[in-house]
Design an enzyme around this catalytic site. Structure first.
Site, PDB file in Angstrom:
ATOM      1  N   TYR A   1      91.786 126.704  78.053  1.00  0.00           N
ATOM      2  CA  TYR A   1      90.771 127.382  77.420  1.00  0.00           C
ATOM      3  C   TYR A   1      91.858 128.299  76.346  1.00  0.00           C
ATOM      4  CZ  TYR A   1      88.376 132.050  77.007  1.00  0.00           C
ATOM      5  OH  TYR A   1      87.945 133.276  76.551  1.00  0.00           O
TER       6      TYR A   1
ATOM      7  N   ASN B   1      93.186 136.864  74.680  1.00  0.00           N
ATOM      8  CA  ASN B   1      94.927 137.111  74.893  1.00  0.00           C
ATOM      9  C   ASN B   1      95.331 135.889  75.643  1.00  0.00           C
ATOM     10  OD1 ASN B   1      95.011 137.459  78.494  1.00  0.00           O
ATOM     11  ND2 ASN B   1      93.043 138.250  77.714  1.00  0.00           N
TER      12      ASN B   1
ATOM     13  N   ASP C   1      73.251 124.339  70.619  1.00  0.00           N
ATOM     14  CA  ASP C   1      74.614 124.017  71.169  1.00  0.00           C
ATOM     15  C   ASP C   1      75.597 124.276  69.968  1.00  0.00           C
ATOM     16  OD1 ASP C   1      76.894 122.821  72.278  1.00  0.00           O
ATOM     17  OD2 ASP C   1      75.982 120.904  72.740  1.00  0.00           O
TER      18      ASP C   1
ATOM     19  N   GLY D   1      80.493 129.218  73.313  1.00  0.00           N
ATOM     20  CA  GLY D   1      81.353 128.308  73.815  1.00  0.00           C
ATOM     21  C   GLY D   1      81.680 128.722  75.165  1.00  0.00           C
TER      22      GLY D   1
END
Ligand code: 15L
Length: 270
Positions: free
Chosen positions: A134, A110, A50, A72
């Site tokens: 995010y 982006n 992880d 991630g």
């Protein structure tokens, strides 16, 4: 060739990079929270871990000249999940890079700038305008990289990846597409350039309709070879959602959008 740690190796882009970086002769340490679904290339090793586990990241980074951090969460999710995987994960990766003297090549997105209107030509130093948790995690890591460079000399490149797909399928992709071939060229440029420093880099192909001026491309030696325009007559038409169609981030700004009156177009000068 240098030894590299690739996080997120089991993801779609991680698998592409695994094959191509192994073929190019880099010594590969692979890691992901999920098992590696393919055959591990000869000479490479895979360890399930992880990115939120700092001790594991430090151990895996030992002897590496670079960490290519594609691990991630890779889409919009609740803040708590994003905080662990993307913020704690990025901290661990940068701490490991600092400890072993590695550079970091980070899969930013982006969505760190997703609330810019479409059609506005952006430079790398434009305001961050994240379009959700995010995108905010990507904006955070870009700033983490800046602090790590200024304070500790850790070099990093933050690839603001547009839409990395086998081929463009939507009208938006005509501006945002990054071909798999150009992704590999981009990552390799960041690994091979003698001095990287701190760079924000647009992660797109040489698209006729792109919204991003790639001033940092020449500095790192990236020359994109593909152009989404070839698919212009085959992509799906624009959606009927005005928020999706207004902003560069596409459906992400529209996800959970609750503003009653649309934001003004000129909040920030480009
Ligand atoms: C991203 O950052 C995502 O990881 C990917 O799944 C796409 O949604 C891409 O952005 C995009 O904006 O097309």
């Amino acid at each position: 060739m240098a030894n590299i740690l690739l996080t997120g190796a089991s993801g779609r882009l991680g698998r592409v990079l695994t094959v191509e970086l192994a073929k190019a002769g880099y010594g590969l340490g692979l890691s992901d929270i999920a098992p590696f679904p393919d055959t591990v290339p000869a000479g490479a090793r895979f360890e399930q871990a992880d990115v939120g586990d700092g001790a594991a990241m430090l151990r895996l980074a030992e002897g590496c000249a670079a960490i290519v951090h594609f691990g991630g969460i890779s889409n919009e999710q609740p803040a708590e999940a994003v905080l662990h995987a993307n913020l704690r994960g990025a901290n661990n990766v940068f701490e490991a890079a600092k400890a072993v003297g590695a550079r970091v090549v980070f899969a930013s997105s982006n969505h760190a700038i997703g609330f810019w209107d479409r059609g506005v030509m952006l430079d790398e130093d434009c305001h961050q305008r994240p379009d959700g948790y995010y995108g905010l995690s990507k904006a955070y890591t870009e700033l983490l990289g800046r602090m790590m460079f200024e304070k500790h000399g850790v070099e990093s490149a933050h690839l603001r990846i547009g839409s990395c797909e086998i081929e463009p399928t939507q009208t938006r992709h005509l501006s945002t597409w990054l071909s798999y071939g150009d992704l590999v060229r981009l990552v390799r440029a960041c690994l091979d350039t003698p001095t990287l420093g701190y760079e924000i880099v647009w992660g797109c192909s040489n698209n006729t309709r792109r919204w991003w001026r790639g001033a940092s491309w020449a500095r790192i030696g990236y020359s994109p070879e593909d152009d989404a325009e070839r698919w212009a007559d085959r992509v799906s038409p624009p959606t009927d959602d005005p928020i999706t169609e207004r902003y560069q981030g596409g459906s992400y700004p529209s996800d959970g959008y609750s503003r009653v009156t649309p934001g003004p177009k000129d909040v920030f000068p480009a």
